[in-house]
Design a protein around this motif. Sequence first.
Motif, PDB file in Angstrom:
ATOM      1  N   TYR A   1       0.819  -1.209   0.000  1.00  0.00           N
ATOM      2  CA  TYR A   1       0.000   0.000   0.000  1.00  0.00           C
ATOM      3  C   TYR A   1       0.856   1.262   0.000  1.00  0.00           C
ATOM      4  O   TYR A   1       0.511   2.250  -0.656  1.00  0.00           O
TER       5      TYR A   1
ATOM      6  N   CYS B   1       3.708   1.537  -1.426  1.00  0.00           N
ATOM      7  CA  CYS B   1       4.273   1.659  -2.775  1.00  0.00           C
ATOM      8  C   CYS B   1       3.251   2.156  -3.796  1.00  0.00           C
ATOM      9  O   CYS B   1       3.612   2.448  -4.930  1.00  0.00           O
ATOM     10  N   GLU B   2       1.991   2.226  -3.403  1.00  0.00           N
ATOM     11  CA  GLU B   2       0.977   2.782  -4.302  1.00  0.00           C
ATOM     12  C   GLU B   2       0.997   4.309  -4.268  1.00  0.00           C
ATOM     13  O   GLU B   2       0.363   4.947  -5.091  1.00  0.00           O
TER      14      GLU B   2
ATOM     15  N   ARG C   1       2.175  -7.726  -5.570  1.00  0.00           N
ATOM     16  CA  ARG C   1       1.677  -6.344  -5.615  1.00  0.00           C
ATOM     17  C   ARG C   1       2.817  -5.359  -5.363  1.00  0.00           C
ATOM     18  O   ARG C   1       2.906  -4.328  -6.017  1.00  0.00           O
TER      19      ARG C   1
ATOM     20  N   ASN D   1       3.998  -2.570  -7.984  1.00  0.00           N
ATOM     21  CA  ASN D   1       3.970  -1.152  -7.632  1.00  0.00           C
ATOM     22  C   ASN D   1       5.343  -0.504  -7.795  1.00  0.00           C
ATOM     23  O   ASN D   1       5.438   0.647  -8.206  1.00  0.00           O
TER      24      ASN D   1
ATOM     25  N   SER E   1       6.139   0.170 -11.414  1.00  0.00           N
ATOM     26  CA  SER E   1       5.316   1.240 -11.979  1.00  0.00           C
ATOM     27  C   SER E   1       5.826   2.621 -11.574  1.00  0.00           C
ATOM     28  O   SER E   1       5.263   3.639 -11.982  1.00  0.00           O
TER      29      SER E   1
END
Length: 83
Positions: A32, A34-35, A70, A74, A77
């Motif tokens: 989360y 890394c989002e 995930r 992340n 991205s």
Amino acid sequence: QLRGLVPVLASVIKSNPQNEDTLSDALWGIAYLCEGPNLQITAVLEEDICPTIVKFLSHTLFSIQSAALRIVGNIVSGDTLQA
């Protein structure tokens, strides 16, 4: 304030706790983070936990595998240097 969480979560992940729920929660916490903005991805990368996270991609529990995946997604991205 969120950057202060990264070292704590990283230490849990590096210690590979026997409690798989704790490990899963720590991994999801990192996922989360890394989002968020690229600064948060950089904070995760600076903790040098990527090799450990990659190992969790082959863990027997799906919740740990999916959290690790995930995180990797992340991170890649992020900006070119982070990827």
